[in-house]
Design a protein around this motif. Structure first.
Motif, short mmCIF file in Angstrom:
data_model
loop_
_atom_site.label_atom_id
_atom_site.label_comp_id
_atom_site.label_asym_id
_atom_site.label_seq_id
_atom_site.Cartn_x
_atom_site.Cartn_y
_atom_site.Cartn_z
N ILE A 46 -4.00 9.91 -14.95
CA ILE A 46 -4.37 11.13 -14.24
C ILE A 46 -5.73 11.66 -14.70
CG2 ILE A 46 -3.28 12.79 -15.81
CD1 ILE A 46 -2.24 14.22 -13.25
N ASP A 47 -6.19 11.27 -15.87
CA ASP A 47 -7.44 11.80 -16.41
C ASP A 47 -8.64 11.36 -15.58
OD1 ASP A 47 -8.77 13.28 -18.61
OD2 ASP A 47 -9.71 11.34 -18.99
N ARG A 48 -8.56 10.18 -14.99
CA ARG A 48 -9.70 9.69 -14.20
C ARG A 48 -9.67 10.23 -12.77
NH1 ARG A 48 -9.37 3.29 -13.99
NH2 ARG A 48 -9.08 3.60 -16.20
N GLY A 49 -8.60 10.91 -12.37
CA GLY A 49 -8.50 11.47 -11.04
C GLY A 49 -7.91 10.49 -10.03
N GLY A 50 -7.35 11.03 -8.96
CA GLY A 50 -6.83 10.18 -7.89
C GLY A 50 -5.57 9.44 -8.24
N VAL A 51 -4.75 9.98 -9.16
CA VAL A 51 -3.59 9.23 -9.61
C VAL A 51 -2.54 9.08 -8.51
CG1 VAL A 51 -2.27 11.18 -10.56
CG2 VAL A 51 -2.03 8.90 -11.57
N ILE A 52 -2.40 10.08 -7.64
CA ILE A 52 -1.43 9.96 -6.55
C ILE A 52 -1.85 8.82 -5.62
CG2 ILE A 52 -0.44 11.11 -4.54
CD1 ILE A 52 -0.68 13.74 -6.05
N ALA A 53 -3.12 8.81 -5.25
CA ALA A 53 -3.62 7.77 -4.36
C ALA A 53 -3.52 6.39 -5.01
CB ALA A 53 -5.06 8.06 -3.97
N SER A 54 -3.78 6.30 -6.32
CA SER A 54 -3.75 4.99 -6.98
C SER A 54 -2.32 4.43 -7.02
CB SER A 54 -4.35 5.08 -8.38
OG SER A 54 -3.61 5.95 -9.20
N LEU A 55 -1.33 5.29 -7.28
CA LEU A 55 0.05 4.81 -7.31
C LEU A 55 0.57 4.50 -5.91
CD1 LEU A 55 1.32 7.23 -10.06
CD2 LEU A 55 1.55 4.75 -10.17
N VAL A 56 0.34 5.42 -4.96
CA VAL A 56 0.80 5.18 -3.59
C VAL A 56 0.04 4.01 -2.97
CG1 VAL A 56 0.96 6.19 -1.27
CG2 VAL A 56 1.52 7.57 -3.28
N GLY A 57 -1.25 3.89 -3.27
CA GLY A 57 -2.03 2.78 -2.75
C GLY A 57 -1.58 1.44 -3.31
N THR A 58 -1.23 1.41 -4.60
CA THR A 58 -0.70 0.17 -5.17
C THR A 58 0.58 -0.23 -4.47
OG1 THR A 58 -1.68 0.65 -7.33
CG2 THR A 58 0.14 -0.92 -7.28
N HIS A 59 1.47 0.73 -4.23
CA HIS A 59 2.71 0.45 -3.50
C HIS A 59 2.41 -0.15 -2.14
CE1 HIS A 59 6.08 1.52 -0.79
NE2 HIS A 59 6.85 1.29 -1.87
N ALA A 60 1.43 0.41 -1.44
CA ALA A 60 1.12 -0.07 -0.09
C ALA A 60 0.59 -1.49 -0.09
CB ALA A 60 0.09 0.88 0.56
N LEU A 61 -0.08 -1.89 -1.15
CA LEU A 61 -0.69 -3.22 -1.21
C LEU A 61 0.29 -4.31 -1.65
CD1 LEU A 61 -4.14 -2.28 -2.76
CD2 LEU A 61 -3.78 -3.34 -0.52
N LEU A 62 1.39 -3.94 -2.28
CA LEU A 62 2.32 -4.94 -2.78
C LEU A 62 3.27 -5.40 -1.68
CD1 LEU A 62 3.34 -3.40 -6.25
CD2 LEU A 62 1.64 -5.19 -5.79
N PRO A 63 3.62 -6.69 -1.65
CA PRO A 63 4.65 -7.14 -0.71
C PRO A 63 6.01 -6.55 -1.10
CG PRO A 63 4.03 -8.90 -2.21
CD PRO A 63 3.07 -7.79 -2.45
N ALA A 64 6.95 -6.58 -0.20
CA ALA A 64 8.23 -5.89 -0.38
C ALA A 64 8.96 -6.33 -1.65
CB ALA A 64 9.12 -6.12 0.85
N ASP A 65 8.94 -7.63 -1.95
CA ASP A 65 9.68 -8.09 -3.14
C ASP A 65 9.06 -7.55 -4.43
OD1 ASP A 65 7.44 -9.76 -2.64
OD2 ASP A 65 8.28 -11.33 -3.92
N GLU A 66 7.74 -7.40 -4.44
CA GLU A 66 7.07 -6.86 -5.63
C GLU A 66 7.21 -5.34 -5.70
OE1 GLU A 66 3.13 -8.49 -5.82
OE2 GLU A 66 3.87 -10.56 -5.99
N GLN A 67 7.25 -4.67 -4.56
CA GLN A 67 7.56 -3.24 -4.56
C GLN A 67 8.93 -3.00 -5.20
OE1 GLN A 67 7.43 -2.04 -0.47
NE2 GLN A 67 5.19 -1.97 -0.37
#
Length: 490
Positions: free
Chosen positions: A171-192
């Motif tokens: 969270i210190d670098r900013g954008g932590v919500i987007a980074s976590l939600v964005g990572t989820h969006a990029l992963l295939p279902a089995d990796e999610q």
């Protein structure tokens, strides 16, 4: 062992590099050990020039050595079976199970890394066989889906080894919500589905202010929160994983003794200077490229490097050679460690192209020695005595060079096996050696500082590291759902 539980594992992956995974793994390892568990750290692939020597004659990432210490066990090559040590902007030395197997450009390694997965899985299985739980650290981020083919560092390993994952956001670098939600969006279902939850790291302030943020992340991803970790100031007392930490390094002011260290392009094992940085009477400056070496320095230390001849060219391109020689003419002192020691000599030759294109370069000429870069690589722990102070030292050697010349008749160290290491100039103002970790020896550090007119705190460096690890473990127990983490691992 009768009644022993089946071995378990949990993997911490990050939304990016430098989100604090290494420190969290070290802290969790110490917390779980204090709960009575046999714990081992593991990082399938690491990229760093900060390395440590293992008792079995190999090398692993410095972070994994610290994590082993947190587990109260000796470091092993199996804790970091693949280590990449950058030698240029596009190429690295490849170390497998502690031994150099060659060099590779980034593109070549990307196409070949999948071949190392069986070795990685075998090392992981060996650690599981001797532990109750293995705490695994990822590298970079699983969101780098362009690098997913043949991956052995993140989801490629987790899938092959069937290890559950927690995702770390900074969270210190900013954008932590987007980074976590964005990572989820990029992963295939089995990796999610393999990601069992997330945690927020490096939070400053009132954690209750982020309650709604946790809910947003959980709603968008379906992952549960395992907690919010506050900013851990203890990290400054522990060895950094790699040179990324130098990007935010702040000069320590106020000390009577001014020490300057140029930040070479391929600087290695710069945790050599951590004990000095913790001394109140020492003002340590890590000098970035583009800035001169300070004219009022009492001591300039040339650090280790993964590419000595190339970094000697960097030193000259920065004008640091002029600064250093001016410092020398003013009566200043210079210390070289490993690659820095080689630079202080008259000549460095690399006829076999071990660290880059074959060639040679004139050194700085403050020591009457010459170095030839050749194998085999020296990887060993060592103890001995430093001559000018008579104090005991201990550390490790990690180098390819062989250095000789008239000033070797005045060695800096005599090692426990009777061999000598290093050299000193006739007036004693220039000295160098191959031994990393010199300043962790409290007696030597105190005597060395006294020679330079500085006082010492009298603190034990090793005790400082132990207290820092315990403090991190305390904070994680207080702010993370460690019981939930263990349940996921099971």
């Amino acid at each position: 062992m009768a009644g022993r539980m089946p071995p378990r594992a949990i993997m911490l992956q990050g939304t990016g590099s430098d989100v604090g995974k290494s420190l969290l793994v070290a802290g969790l390892c110490r917390a779980l050990v204090r709960r009575g568990l046999a714990v081992r750290p593991f990082k399938p692939q690491n990229m760093s020039n900060n390395a440590a020597v293992t008792a079995d004659g190999g090398e692993i990432g410095r972070a994994q050595a610290l994590q082993a210490r947190a587990c109260a066990v000796a470091p092993s090559v199996h804790m970091n079976p693949v280590l990449l040590k950058p030698q240029s902007e596009v190429g690295s030395q490849v170390v497998v199970r502690g031994q150099v197997v060659g060099t590779a450009k980034a593109g070549d390694y990307q196409s070949r890394k999948g071949q190392l997965l069986p070795t990685v899985l075998d090392s992981f299985a060996r650690l599981k066989a001797e532990a109750d739980i293995v705490v695994v650290e990822g590298a970079g981020s699983p969101a780098e889906v362009n690098l997913r083919a043949g991956d052995i560092a993140n989801m490629g390993f987790a899938t092959a080894a069937d290890v559950p994952v927690l995702l770390v956001g900074d969270i210190d670098r900013g954008g932590v919500i987007a980074s976590l939600v964005g990572t989820h969006a990029l992963l295939p279902a089995d990796e999610q589905a393999r990601v069992k939850g997330f945690l927020i790291n490096k939070f400053r302030g009132d954690v209750r202010l982020f309650d709604s943020g946790l809910s947003i992340i959980a709603d968008r991803t379906g992952w549960r929160s395992f907690g919010v970790v506050p900013w851990l100031g203890e990290a400054a007392l522990l060895p950094a994983e790699d040179a990324v930490a130098l990007d935010t390094w702040k000069a320590k002011a106020g000390g009577r003794l001014k020490v300057a260290v140029p930040m070479l392009s391929r600087i290695a094992n710069f945790d050599d200077f951590d004990p000095l940085a913790q001394e109140p009477d020492v003002a340590l400056t890590m000098v970035p490229r583009g800035q001169p070496l300070p004219g009022d320095a009492d001591l300039i230390i040339l650090p280790g490097t993964k590419a000595t001849i190339a970094d000697l060219a960097v030193l000259r391109a920065q004008g640091w050679d002029v600064d250093l020689l001016a410092h020398w003419r003013r009566g200043g002192r210079v210390l070289g460690i490993c690659g820095g020691y080689q630079m202080l000599g008259r000549r460095i030759a690399d006829p076999e192209g071990i660290e880059g294109p074959p060639g040679e370069a004139a050194g700085l000429g403050l020591l009457d020695v010459e170095t030839v870069l050749k194998g085999p690589k020296v990887l060993e722990e060592a103890q001995g005595t430093e001559h000018s102070t008579g104090a005991a030292v201990a550390g490790y050697e990690m180098h390819m060079g062989r250095t000789d010349g008239p000033d070797r008749a005045r060695p800096m160290l005599t090692l426990a096996d009777g061999q000598t290491d290093g050299a000193m100039s006739a007036d004693g103002r220039a000295l160098g050696c191959y031994l990393h970790g010199l300043f962790t020896a409290d007696g030597f550090r105190a005597a060395f500082l006294r020679q330079l007119g500085a006082a010492t705190s009298g603190a034990s460096y090793q005790d400082t590291v132990e207290r820092a690890l315990d403090s991190v473990a305390d904070r994680l127990e207080a702010h993370l759902d460690v019981d939930g983490l263990l349940a996921v691992a099971g």
